[in-house]
Design a protein around this motif. Structure first.
Motif, PDB file in Angstrom:
ATOM      1  N   PHE A 144       9.491 -14.818   1.359  1.00 50.57           N
ATOM      2  CA  PHE A 144      10.081 -14.863   0.152  1.00 50.57           C
ATOM      3  C   PHE A 144      10.040 -13.596  -0.575  1.00 50.57           C
ATOM      4  N   GLN A 145       8.866 -13.056  -0.615  1.00 51.72           N
ATOM      5  CA  GLN A 145       8.769 -11.370  -1.275  1.00 51.72           C
ATOM      6  C   GLN A 145       9.853 -10.480  -0.701  1.00 51.72           C
ATOM      7  N   LEU A 168      -1.246  -9.029  -2.802  1.00 43.88           N
ATOM      8  CA  LEU A 168       0.053  -8.933  -2.272  1.00 43.88           C
ATOM      9  C   LEU A 168       0.989  -9.055  -3.399  1.00 43.88           C
ATOM     10  N   THR A 169       0.839  -9.842  -4.452  1.00 43.24           N
ATOM     11  CA  THR A 169       1.688 -10.157  -5.623  1.00 43.24           C
ATOM     12  C   THR A 169       1.798  -8.602  -6.328  1.00 43.24           C
ATOM     13  N   PHE A 170       0.692  -7.985  -6.534  1.00 40.95           N
ATOM     14  CA  PHE A 170       0.377  -6.704  -7.202  1.00 40.95           C
ATOM     15  C   PHE A 170       1.309  -5.757  -6.500  1.00 40.95           C
ATOM     16  N   LYS A 171       1.273  -5.639  -5.189  1.00 40.53           N
ATOM     17  CA  LYS A 171       2.140  -4.726  -4.410  1.00 40.53           C
ATOM     18  C   LYS A 171       3.572  -5.204  -4.613  1.00 40.53           C
ATOM     19  N   SER A 172       3.883  -6.446  -4.560  1.00 42.57           N
ATOM     20  CA  SER A 172       5.524  -6.725  -4.729  1.00 42.57           C
ATOM     21  C   SER A 172       6.024  -6.237  -6.106  1.00 42.57           C
ATOM     22  N   VAL A 173       5.352  -6.606  -7.032  1.00 44.16           N
ATOM     23  CA  VAL A 173       5.659  -6.120  -8.369  1.00 44.16           C
ATOM     24  C   VAL A 173       5.813  -4.656  -8.593  1.00 44.16           C
ATOM     25  N   TYR A 184       8.123  -2.573   4.585  1.00 44.27           N
ATOM     26  CA  TYR A 184       7.777  -3.458   3.313  1.00 44.27           C
ATOM     27  C   TYR A 184       6.681  -4.512   4.018  1.00 44.27           C
ATOM     28  N   ILE A 185       7.133  -5.400   5.039  1.00 45.00           N
ATOM     29  CA  ILE A 185       6.556  -6.233   5.553  1.00 45.00           C
ATOM     30  C   ILE A 185       4.930  -5.781   5.997  1.00 45.00           C
ATOM     31  N   GLN A 186       4.999  -4.530   6.608  1.00 46.88           N
ATOM     32  CA  GLN A 186       3.737  -3.904   7.319  1.00 46.88           C
ATOM     33  C   GLN A 186       2.829  -3.591   5.899  1.00 46.88           C
ATOM     34  N   PHE A 187       3.381  -2.993   4.830  1.00 45.35           N
ATOM     35  CA  PHE A 187       2.816  -2.837   3.691  1.00 45.35           C
ATOM     36  C   PHE A 187       1.998  -3.993   3.246  1.00 45.35           C
ATOM     37  N   LEU A 188       2.765  -5.236   3.125  1.00 43.29           N
ATOM     38  CA  LEU A 188       2.134  -6.397   2.502  1.00 43.29           C
ATOM     39  C   LEU A 188       0.911  -6.847   3.452  1.00 43.29           C
ATOM     40  N   LEU A 189       1.043  -6.805   4.817  1.00 44.18           N
ATOM     41  CA  LEU A 189       0.434  -7.474   5.770  1.00 44.18           C
ATOM     42  C   LEU A 189      -0.718  -6.505   6.174  1.00 44.18           C
ATOM     43  N   PHE A 190      -0.852  -5.227   5.669  1.00 42.72           N
ATOM     44  CA  PHE A 190      -1.828  -4.223   6.401  1.00 42.72           C
ATOM     45  C   PHE A 190      -3.326  -4.919   6.266  1.00 42.72           C
ATOM     46  N   PHE A 191      -3.729  -5.292   7.307  1.00 36.57           N
ATOM     47  CA  PHE A 191      -4.984  -6.143   7.479  1.00 36.57           C
ATOM     48  C   PHE A 191      -6.125  -6.022   6.918  1.00 36.57           C
ATOM     49  N   PRO A 192      -6.455  -4.549   6.972  1.00 39.57           N
ATOM     50  CA  PRO A 192      -7.896  -4.025   6.438  1.00 39.57           C
ATOM     51  C   PRO A 192      -7.902  -4.266   4.927  1.00 39.57           C
ATOM     52  N   THR A 193      -6.713  -4.563   4.305  1.00 39.13           N
ATOM     53  CA  THR A 193      -6.934  -4.441   2.774  1.00 39.13           C
ATOM     54  C   THR A 193      -6.312  -5.822   2.379  1.00 39.13           C
ATOM     55  N   ILE A 194      -5.724  -6.365   3.050  1.00 39.84           N
ATOM     56  CA  ILE A 194      -5.093  -7.821   2.597  1.00 39.84           C
ATOM     57  C   ILE A 194      -6.028  -8.851   1.733  1.00 39.84           C
ATOM     58  N   SER A 195      -7.291  -8.946   2.158  1.00 41.28           N
ATOM     59  CA  SER A 195      -8.128  -9.922   1.399  1.00 41.28           C
ATOM     60  C   SER A 195      -8.942  -9.387   0.370  1.00 41.28           C
ATOM     61  N   SER A 196      -9.206  -8.036   0.382  1.00 43.36           N
ATOM     62  CA  SER A 196      -9.955  -7.711  -0.584  1.00 43.36           C
ATOM     63  C   SER A 196      -9.874  -6.256  -1.249  1.00 43.36           C
ATOM     64  N   GLY A 197      -8.454  -5.782  -1.114  1.00 44.87           N
ATOM     65  CA  GLY A 197      -8.212  -4.504  -1.603  1.00 44.87           C
ATOM     66  C   GLY A 197      -8.868  -3.407  -0.711  1.00 44.87           C
TER      67      GLY A 197
END
Length: 400
Positions: free
Chosen positions: A69-70, A125-130, A149-162
């Motif tokens: 969606f994003q 992820l929402t903060f990244k999109s905005v 952009y998808i790699q940016f959103l799904l960069f796994f080291p930071t996806i859950s806790s920044g």
């Protein structure tokens, strides 16, 4: 062999899987100074499966749907932003970008249970999109590459806790891996942060959160607000919150460093801040700077440009309350989160008034290590009280 579900950075098993997966990346960066994109994608898929597989498959489905969606939303805005009515399009794109997060936050308040659209990390992820939509509008990002952009959103080291990274900085690291010499510095930083994270999360965080916190919580609930138990709870919870969250952030930055990414810091000795503004420049820095750059500064620009308030001071204070109340709502639609936001906004306004008063004095007030120590002490206690509000224990006390 089945890979069990693991919460990111929550147990030694997760680190074992992750560090084994890191070996080819580390070797390639050390020997050749290159990064296999296909291998990073493979590890990303494996980590997402471990994090969102099994009982959390619904979160995994929600994550996939959200990213699609994003990605399409940003693509559409990028293609249409040159139209004459670009301002309306911009606001529509921002509203659509935050719509899933809004739905997730409002659903428990309206229905009493969580949303099926929720997944771990949706806020980040929402903060990244905005952020990307706003930077496209400002002309800071001129081209759009959906796969990056998808790699940016799904960069796994930071996806859950920044931490919440910036797209332009991430894209630079993605396209330009560090040289072998620079990567040695990354590797040294990564090991250092990993060790510090282990100390914070699994030793200090465990001690304050699992050993002390249950004891002081019982004391606080048994003896009420004006009790030594509540005072102990305030400090123990504050220290637990810091060491647990800072530990998670250190792990995320460490793994990023191992992969050749210079993910920004999230904490910088916040409890040594001499005033409340400095505290927010040191605590959850990526979030603080995101709200500063993409909410407060833009709101201030609008208020001053439209001359909504004659006084710049009044406009600034209104901006602080809007900012921190929004941060409170982001944490959840409960009275204590709103009170937490209003409390911090009040502290910021008082701090600004104090600085203005000092500036107007004909004789400057003393400024030395003792006054700095006093400022650190006052700020520490004021922040700990805010975390007492944030913890929700006062709501528990009221229900008894």
């Amino acid at each position: 062999m089945m890979i069990p579900h693991m919460i990111p950075y929550a147990n030694p098993g997760y680190f074992l899987w992750l560090l084994v997966a890191m070996i080819p990346m580390v070797v390639l960066l050390l020997v050749k100074g290159v990064r296999w994109q296909w291998y990073q994608i493979l590890v990303t898929c494996a980590v997402l499966y471990v994090s969102f597989g099994g009982a959390l498959w619904q979160q995994g489905v929600a994550l996939i749907g959200y990213v699609l969606f994003q990605t399409l939303l940003v693509y559409g805005y990028h293609k249409l932003r040159q139209q004459k009515n670009s301002s309306g399009l911009f606001y529509a794109a921002v509203c659509l970008a935050i719509l899933p997060l809004t739905f997730v936050k409002v659903t428990p308040f309206m229905t009493g249970h969580g949303s099926i659209m929720n997944f771990l990390g949706i806020s980040y992820l929402t903060f990244k999109s905005v952020q990307l939509i706003m930077e496209m509008r400002d002309g800071m990002v001129k081209t759009y590459h959906p796969w990056r952009y998808i790699q940016f959103l799904l960069f796994f080291p930071t996806i859950s806790s920044g931490p919440i990274d910036r797209y332009r900085r991430f894209e630079k690291d993605l396209l330009h891996p560090p040289s072998k010499e620079d990567y040695l510095v990354y590797l040294e930083k990564g090991v250092s942060k990993l060790m510090l994270g282990l100390l914070y999360k699994f030793i200090l965080g465990y001690f304050f959160g699992q050993v002390l916190l249950p004891v002081v919580t019982r004391e606080a609930l048994d003896h009420g607000f004006l009790s030594w138990g509540m005072l102990g709870y305030m400090y123990v919870y504050s220290l637990y919150l810091f060491f647990d969250f800072a530990g998670y952030s250190l792990f995320a930055i460490s793994i990023s460093n191992f992969m050749g990414y210079d993910t920004p810091a999230n904490f910088n000795k916040p409890f040594l801040s001499p005033n409340i503004k400095e505290f927010w420049n040191r605590w959850h820095m990526s979030l603080s700077f995101w709200f500063r750059d993409y909410v407060y500064m833009r709101l201030m620009f609008t208020l001053l440009k439209k001359k909504v308030f004659k006084s710049r001071i009044l406009a600034s204070n209104v901006g602080y309350f809007a900012l921190f109340l929004l941060m409170g709502v982001w944490h959840g639609l409960t009275w204590y989160y709103l009170l937490y936001g209003a409390y911090h906004a009040s502290l910021i306004c008082i701090n600004d008034a104090w600085l203005r008063w000092k500036k107007k004095r004909s004789q400057p007030l003393p400024s030395n290590r003792w006054t700095k120590a006093l400022g650190i002490g006052i700020t520490f206690h004021a922040v700990c009280f805010s975390f007492l509000i944030f913890s929700g224990i006062l709501a528990q006390l009221g229900c008894k």
